[in-house]
Design a protein around this motif. Sequence first.
Motif, PDB file in Angstrom:
ATOM      1  N   HIS B  21     -13.991   7.691  -1.067  1.00  0.00           N
ATOM      2  CA  HIS B  21     -12.957   7.536  -2.097  1.00  0.00           C
ATOM      3  C   HIS B  21     -12.998   6.126  -2.697  1.00  0.00           C
ATOM      4  O   HIS B  21     -12.959   5.956  -3.918  1.00  0.00           O
ATOM      5  CB  HIS B  21     -11.592   7.814  -1.467  1.00  0.00           C
ATOM      6  CG  HIS B  21     -10.450   7.551  -2.395  1.00  0.00           C
ATOM      7  ND1 HIS B  21     -10.173   8.348  -3.488  1.00  0.00           N
ATOM      8  CD2 HIS B  21      -9.526   6.548  -2.419  1.00  0.00           C
ATOM      9  CE1 HIS B  21      -9.125   7.860  -4.138  1.00  0.00           C
ATOM     10  NE2 HIS B  21      -8.722   6.777  -3.503  1.00  0.00           N
ATOM     11  N   VAL B  25     -13.690   5.182  -6.652  1.00  0.00           N
ATOM     12  CA  VAL B  25     -12.739   4.438  -7.486  1.00  0.00           C
ATOM     13  C   VAL B  25     -13.413   3.222  -8.125  1.00  0.00           C
ATOM     14  O   VAL B  25     -13.223   2.929  -9.305  1.00  0.00           O
ATOM     15  CB  VAL B  25     -11.506   4.009  -6.654  1.00  0.00           C
ATOM     16  CG1 VAL B  25     -10.638   3.034  -7.430  1.00  0.00           C
ATOM     17  CG2 VAL B  25     -10.711   5.228  -6.207  1.00  0.00           C
ATOM     18  N   LYS B 333      -2.225  -4.067  -0.587  1.00  0.00           N
ATOM     19  CA  LYS B 333      -2.648  -2.759  -1.109  1.00  0.00           C
ATOM     20  C   LYS B 333      -1.829  -1.640  -0.459  1.00  0.00           C
ATOM     21  O   LYS B 333      -1.489  -1.713   0.716  1.00  0.00           O
ATOM     22  CB  LYS B 333      -4.122  -2.506  -0.759  1.00  0.00           C
ATOM     23  CG  LYS B 333      -5.114  -3.324  -1.525  1.00  0.00           C
ATOM     24  CD  LYS B 333      -5.748  -2.508  -2.645  1.00  0.00           C
ATOM     25  CE  LYS B 333      -6.818  -3.286  -3.375  1.00  0.00           C
ATOM     26  NZ  LYS B 333      -6.410  -4.552  -3.956  1.00  0.00           N
ATOM     27  N   GLU B 336      -3.179   5.130  -1.513  1.00  0.00           N
ATOM     28  CA  GLU B 336      -2.894   5.891  -2.730  1.00  0.00           C
ATOM     29  C   GLU B 336      -1.919   7.033  -2.475  1.00  0.00           C
ATOM     30  O   GLU B 336      -2.082   7.806  -1.539  1.00  0.00           O
ATOM     31  CB  GLU B 336      -4.193   6.454  -3.302  1.00  0.00           C
ATOM     32  CG  GLU B 336      -4.373   6.126  -4.780  1.00  0.00           C
ATOM     33  CD  GLU B 336      -5.702   6.662  -5.288  1.00  0.00           C
ATOM     34  OE1 GLU B 336      -6.562   5.831  -5.583  1.00  0.00           O
ATOM     35  OE2 GLU B 336      -5.869   7.897  -5.370  1.00  0.00           O
ATOM     36  N   GLY B 337      -0.922   7.119  -3.296  1.00  0.00           N
ATOM     37  CA  GLY B 337       0.044   8.206  -3.206  1.00  0.00           C
ATOM     38  C   GLY B 337       1.049   8.028  -2.077  1.00  0.00           C
ATOM     39  O   GLY B 337       1.814   8.940  -1.782  1.00  0.00           O
TER      40      GLY B 337
END
Lengths: 699, 699
Positions: B21, B25, B333, B336-337
């Motif tokens: 992933h 990205v 960070k 994601e989500g």
Amino acid sequence: MVDNERVRFPKLKPAEPQGTHLLAVERQNASFKPEELSVYMHGQQYLDARESILNILQNDPILGDKSQRYYQGRDQRFDRAMLNAKRYAELIRQHNWNADEALIADMLIDEPNQFRLHRSMFMPTIANQGTEEQKDFFLRPAEKYQIIGCYAQTELGHGSNVQGLETTATYDPSTQSFILHSPTLTAAKWWIGGLGKAATHACVMARLITQGKDHGPHPFIVQVRSLEDHRPRNGVTVGDIGPKFGFNTVDNGFVMFDNYRIPHISMLAKFSQVVKATGEYVKPPNAKLSYGTMVFVRANIVMESRYVLARAATIAVRYAAVRSQFVDASNPKKLEGTSRTVETPVIDYNMVQYRLFPVIAQAYACFFTGREMYKMYNENQDRMAQGDYSFLADLHATSSGLKSLTTTISLAAIEQCRRACGGHGYSMFSGFGNFYQDYLPKVTWEGDNYILTQQTARYLGKTFRSVAANKGNQQLNTFSERYIQDYLSNSGARCPAQSAADFLNPEIILSAYRFRAAQMIETFVRKTDQENRTFNSMLVLVYQISRAHCQLFIVSNFLAAVFPGPTQKELPKEVLSVLRTMALLYALYTMEEELADFLCSQYLSSDQATMIKEQVVQLLGKVRPDAVALVDAFGLPDYLLNSALGDSKGEVYEKMTAMAEMEPLNHRAVHESYEEIIKPFVHAGKHLWKRDSNGIARL
Amino acid sequence: MVDNERVRFPKLKPAEPQGTHLLAVERQNASFKPEELSVYMHGQQYLDARESILNILQNDPILGDKSQRYYQGRDQRFDRAMLNAKRYAELIRQHNWNADEALIADMLIDEPNQFRLHRSMFMPTIANQGTEEQKDFFLRPAEKYQIIGCYAQTELGHGSNVQGLETTATYDPSTQSFILHSPTLTAAKWWIGGLGKAATHACVMARLITQGKDHGPHPFIVQVRSLEDHRPRNGVTVGDIGPKFGFNTVDNGFVMFDNYRIPHISMLAKFSQVVKATGEYVKPPNAKLSYGTMVFVRANIVMESRYVLARAATIAVRYAAVRSQFVDASNPKKLEGTSRTVETPVIDYNMVQYRLFPVIAQAYACFFTGREMYKMYNENQDRMAQGDYSFLADLHATSSGLKSLTTTISLAAIEQCRRACGGHGYSMFSGFGNFYQDYLPKVTWEGDNYILTQQTARYLGKTFRSVAANKGNQQLNTFSERYIQDYLSNSGARCPAQSAADFLNPEIILSAYRFRAAQMIETFVRKTDQENRTFNSMLVLVYQISRAHCQLFIVSNFLAAVFPGPTQKELPKEVLSVLRTMALLYALYTMEEELADFLCSQYLSSDQATMIKEQVVQLLGKVRPDAVALVDAFGLPDYLLNSALGDSKGEVYEKMTAMAEMEPLNHRAVHESYEEIIKPFVHAGKHLWKRDSNGIARL
């Protein structure tokens, strides 16, 4: 294998002059006695011990034979290391060697093995962090190798960031056991020396979870293999992580746990504890004590780097005195007793001197700084015993930076010396191959050399703020505080040197180093406090600050030890003189390497930079006649060097050819692949060739 | 070997986020299309050829399998390389690959073998220096591998100084043969690739002695082994020189001759000749022609270094995008989500960018300079064909310095990238181990990187004197003449930059590089001509001059290619923009590295130095989103990289564990040494341990 097929070199001598002669002349021409310097550095007691251990090892039927090391693949070297490890353990018992003596032997054997972490990490961790009951339970059998341990901290996905480890140890009061578990693939313990094939136990760092709360990484002693048949326990997946760039005599391993239960006694409980019945977590009283140990470990690394540098320099300097190449037109050499011009030994070339002599100086520099670190460590331990922790932070910050700096320069020096040996440096017979490969991980492990400098710079920034805030009213305890105060009292100072000779003045050198380091710290503090720069955006500066601080520390220790002061009396005049040259060379060569820093600080002018460069060249000339004696003074035996190029007698080419004769490919005249690969090609064209009466092939 | 004993990892995924992933990205976020840059650099034709060859190799039953490389010892790798070499020869024939295609395949196979020198040195030497008769006699059979050759120049005692070689070839007109002889041990030919076990013939450089006169080294084609059974000929001692740091798939060998006779046809006679009947020596007409070939060889080395740099950067940059470590407090960070804080990919840390991105820039820099060198080589060949030798000296001097500079930075880059990978960089599965070891000799052979710079600096000194003497009246033909004239016309110039942004102006950058190089040459000329300094005492300066000159050359080529000029039109806007960033980063990072030079020249002030440092940090930030795409553009396939860390899909940890499963030590649960070494220790203490109902060992 038909023995009479083996390759034998003809009985010829190398071209004149002979290496043995050249090295003998070098030794005659030295200005001082290397034995005297050796005794000063090592002490007679250490030298006697080393000599006696060397004798035992050289004459040992197993450890005495290093001859096959360069030819063996991993499988053979691995088996042999296992045998060597066992023999080493036997000799320790047989000769009743103490810890220091065992370390001398380990250094001379010069081969990491499957049991090394058992001695260097597993047992000390239990000794330092275990309760008396745990020592009985784990340490006593470990001392007799009845259990064999390793130290399992690093994971596949986590190295430097210990707080990010994934392996969990969840306490279950109902069975009074911890459940060890690896939740993901990246949670696999990885890189664990001795775990791959040898260990029965591991000291595993795992996140302690009890009463639903995660308390972060704690140490657990975990049995991973059966004591009956050595097979992995159920719930444990364990093996070797595969080949590495070096260290292939060690079984660096991995382990994963699948809800694996271990008893309550497994968690080392001298500091933190889990109450057996309830699972209640009891915090450690004071974590600072363990920092003292880290300082000691790092002092050892600095002292070790002295030998790494000396070893690289010994090989390269001796070979440079033997290897002759080209005729230096400005200073042609004659073969002794004749008018025949011979080639110039490469040690006479300025560039070779520039590449090699600073390495010798670095070796001596590390000796003096290592000695100082031991002293500071002891002082600090005494203070801490009295509840005084005021020196600890400074010592810890400096030792972090020094680990980074000295291992970085040592590794660079090995490769620099190897290259200075020309083509033969690439042969394993040079003695550089395994040496480099096995030293390589030092720049990454025990604190990555970049990450470590962050601690040093953060501490120095803090110190700068505190000294600045106190405006000279504070009592200055530490090294760092003193030079920062010096700078603050005259931050517009400029270097007063007016000639190259002025740079032989220790105070002029030290002032420059102090100014440079302090000014860089000031920049860092200003950017942080006034310009809102993030720490991440300044990591290059952070690295440079740590380096500048540590170089100042090393230069300070070296100059203080050899210029007017107490040491002077202990040493013969000639030895002191050559050490002063070494100290100045280290200081000025390093200044030249870091010239941009000094010039950017505006403390130094570009004219002064030119003076420094000139002075370095002059110092190299001064070192030249003593170069061989200076490496001899470290007394590293041929048994350790295992090098044709660095042979102490100068029999370079004799050794190169003797070692080539032992190459397994030379055991048979024709290679096994001939029939399948070469013969079909060659025989297809064979009919084209005829032979004349002299046996010469002709059309 | 019981297969069910093999270690198997549990089927677990790495911790989130997944590497696949993260890399996906990165690729989405790039500002340009790497395929477009790839086509621009390589041309579609080359890319198609590489793709088609890659397909053949990957699917080949022999060459398609690189899986065992990291586990095998020298003996196994040697045998395998022999098989690979044969298969490679077969594929060339089968697919009718031309020389370029064969080289692409060789690069992808990525393993030096026993026949490589046969193709790269033995055959070309005969082609270039042999007569037509000699080509019939030696080259035709060589093309079919009916004879297998190598190139024997270096001796045990002589490397760089070819004039000092000891092997003699004395012509005997009575038998019309040369008598080859090794008078000393150091006269042994040494390091000769392919000679140890494979070659039937060698091109031997030996001192030609005829009619009592020594004419120095000349090339002879010498049969060393029988074409019948491959045994060494009488009078020939030949074998392998033993293990090396790398290149162990090659049989670097030695050979000694004991009054060994070879026929008159053996001496390659296109240039020098010996008259068969009389032994009269006939001189070569013009030796300069062969310099042209050296330029071509060096252009190839520069172009190769582009891939070396790109390969190191590809592995390290991809892994840095996957490997997450610590949380960057200034920029945390989230997964994601989710709102979960995850660790920061190390590519976001400034220090990692500082270590990796300049390597990408160096790779592009070498591409543009390599391209320029091919162009200049062709121009020069055309000129020489018309009798115009005026460009040759300049081209030769620059190419010498460039070989030194580009191989030095490439090697440093491999190690820098390896270290930036943290602990896993030390695993062979990183793909850095063999890669580094096999590239290592490049800094020593084909001209030692220090010795080579002497030619460059001598030439530049000569040029400086000539331009200075002509006071601007001369026609300026060469690159060197032009920048020296620039300097002489304004040697008091100072850098006009007033802000960090000014350093994005190519002219400001170039002026600084020109000034620095020319001023160093001036210093060298002054010290030589006015201060009577010997060349030997200035070798450090000599090295620095060559470096400064070549860095200027590289920066000039790079900036010229991507700032307003003809190239612009060939390229999409986004690609041009990222190449400009690369050019500026290369130029300014190199200035920062060499800051001491620029400051010493007084052309740059310390304030300007600070601006450059600031600008480098800003450029790193600009490169950040394109870093992965920039390495992707080189299109180096996984088959070549053979690296878990550099996996193109980002399956780093999956590959690491899959490769560990293949480690031979993991084929059996318990190591062979258990019975002999471990069991006696452990069983001695076994009675101490009991097991409870959970199988947990307790006191």
